[in-house]
Write a protein that holds these residues in place. Sequence first.
Motif, PDB file in Angstrom:
ATOM      1  N   LYS A 206      -9.463 -15.321  49.860  1.00  0.00           N
ATOM      2  CA  LYS A 206      -8.179 -15.890  49.446  1.00  0.00           C
ATOM      3  C   LYS A 206      -8.370 -16.886  48.298  1.00  0.00           C
ATOM      4  N   VAL A 207      -9.479 -17.642  48.345  1.00  0.00           N
ATOM      5  CA  VAL A 207      -9.776 -18.580  47.260  1.00  0.00           C
ATOM      6  C   VAL A 207     -10.015 -17.814  45.959  1.00  0.00           C
ATOM      7  N   LEU A 208     -10.757 -16.711  46.064  1.00  0.00           N
ATOM      8  CA  LEU A 208     -10.998 -15.879  44.879  1.00  0.00           C
ATOM      9  C   LEU A 208      -9.688 -15.318  44.335  1.00  0.00           C
ATOM     10  N   LEU A 209      -8.801 -14.893  45.235  1.00  0.00           N
ATOM     11  CA  LEU A 209      -7.518 -14.351  44.800  1.00  0.00           C
ATOM     12  C   LEU A 209      -6.695 -15.419  44.080  1.00  0.00           C
ATOM     13  N   ALA A 210      -6.712 -16.634  44.613  1.00  0.00           N
ATOM     14  CA  ALA A 210      -5.996 -17.730  43.958  1.00  0.00           C
ATOM     15  C   ALA A 210      -6.591 -18.024  42.583  1.00  0.00           C
ATOM     16  N   LEU A 211      -7.918 -17.979  42.484  1.00  0.00           N
ATOM     17  CA  LEU A 211      -8.594 -18.190  41.201  1.00  0.00           C
ATOM     18  C   LEU A 211      -8.215 -17.099  40.214  1.00  0.00           C
ATOM     19  N   CYS A 212      -8.155 -15.861  40.692  1.00  0.00           N
ATOM     20  CA  CYS A 212      -7.759 -14.724  39.858  1.00  0.00           C
ATOM     21  C   CYS A 212      -6.366 -14.945  39.280  1.00  0.00           C
ATOM     22  N   VAL A 213      -5.438 -15.316  40.131  1.00  0.00           N
ATOM     23  CA  VAL A 213      -4.052 -15.510  39.693  1.00  0.00           C
ATOM     24  C   VAL A 213      -3.965 -16.640  38.677  1.00  0.00           C
ATOM     25  N   ALA A 214      -4.649 -17.765  38.974  1.00  0.00           N
ATOM     26  CA  ALA A 214      -4.611 -18.912  38.065  1.00  0.00           C
ATOM     27  C   ALA A 214      -5.183 -18.547  36.697  1.00  0.00           C
ATOM     28  N   LEU A 215      -6.320 -17.864  36.685  1.00  0.00           N
ATOM     29  CA  LEU A 215      -6.953 -17.482  35.424  1.00  0.00           C
ATOM     30  C   LEU A 215      -6.093 -16.487  34.660  1.00  0.00           C
ATOM     31  N   PHE A 216      -5.504 -15.533  35.377  1.00  0.00           N
ATOM     32  CA  PHE A 216      -4.663 -14.519  34.747  1.00  0.00           C
ATOM     33  C   PHE A 216      -3.451 -15.165  34.075  1.00  0.00           C
ATOM     34  N   VAL A 217      -2.803 -16.092  34.783  1.00  0.00           N
ATOM     35  CA  VAL A 217      -1.623 -16.757  34.237  1.00  0.00           C
ATOM     36  C   VAL A 217      -1.991 -17.600  33.026  1.00  0.00           C
ATOM     37  N   VAL A 218      -3.076 -18.363  33.123  1.00  0.00           N
ATOM     38  CA  VAL A 218      -3.504 -19.215  32.005  1.00  0.00           C
ATOM     39  C   VAL A 218      -3.799 -18.379  30.767  1.00  0.00           C
TER      40      VAL A 218
END
Length: 236
Positions: A206-218
């Motif tokens: 779940k932490v990796l998924l959150a990191l993925c979303v944050a990086l994708f949006v940025v």
Amino acid sequence: MDEFAGVIITAIVCLIIAGFGIYQIITGDVRLLHSYHYATTPPANQPKLACITGAALVGCGVGCLLLVPTVLPNWTSIAGIVILVASVVVTLAAIIHYNGSLISFGPDDTGKGGLFGGMSPRATMAVCSILGAALSLTGIGPGAYMIAAGDVSLLHGYHYANVAAADLPSLALGEGLSMIGLGIAVFIGVVAGGGIAAYRGARWAKVLLALCVALFVVCLIAMVALIIHYNGSLMG
């Protein structure tokens, strides 16, 4: 006239998307989703899943509408990307929460309870890592080329039509780094999905998924912001 027609068509499509979402919210009907997204969702929770994914679908419609650059200010494009990505994330999170996994099958289908149900956790992670690495190249490859060559021609022509010649290398560097970031986000996201499927929602996944979303949006916001900065608008 053609530009105006394009705006009207886009607006109609966005309204249709939002309309589907409103239908789900009002009726609590999940059948607009693929069946494997609610195959193992308890009947009592299906209206909740329909309501949340319906609201996210409305968000997708609004986000797409804000991306129309011909009738709205440039900053709304960034807001549109954020809303669109957030809506997709909410949809995926709701499905995983209520269905147990993003893709699942009922006992009458496979009896395994998920796309990777017949594979060991290690095998699942290996497949997802290879798949994620392959998919990430669609962003990393073009991004690396843009940085190395200082060439922005991989963008649409109207994204750099008004960019000064002296600024083209800077635009290529920024867009290239953003594309590499998107590729890395894709890799992290696929690996996170594998972890969620293999280890039933492990915290690290779940932490990796959150990191993925944050990086994708940025990275998406950076791409749009750089074009607007150097080109004067999203579409020159």
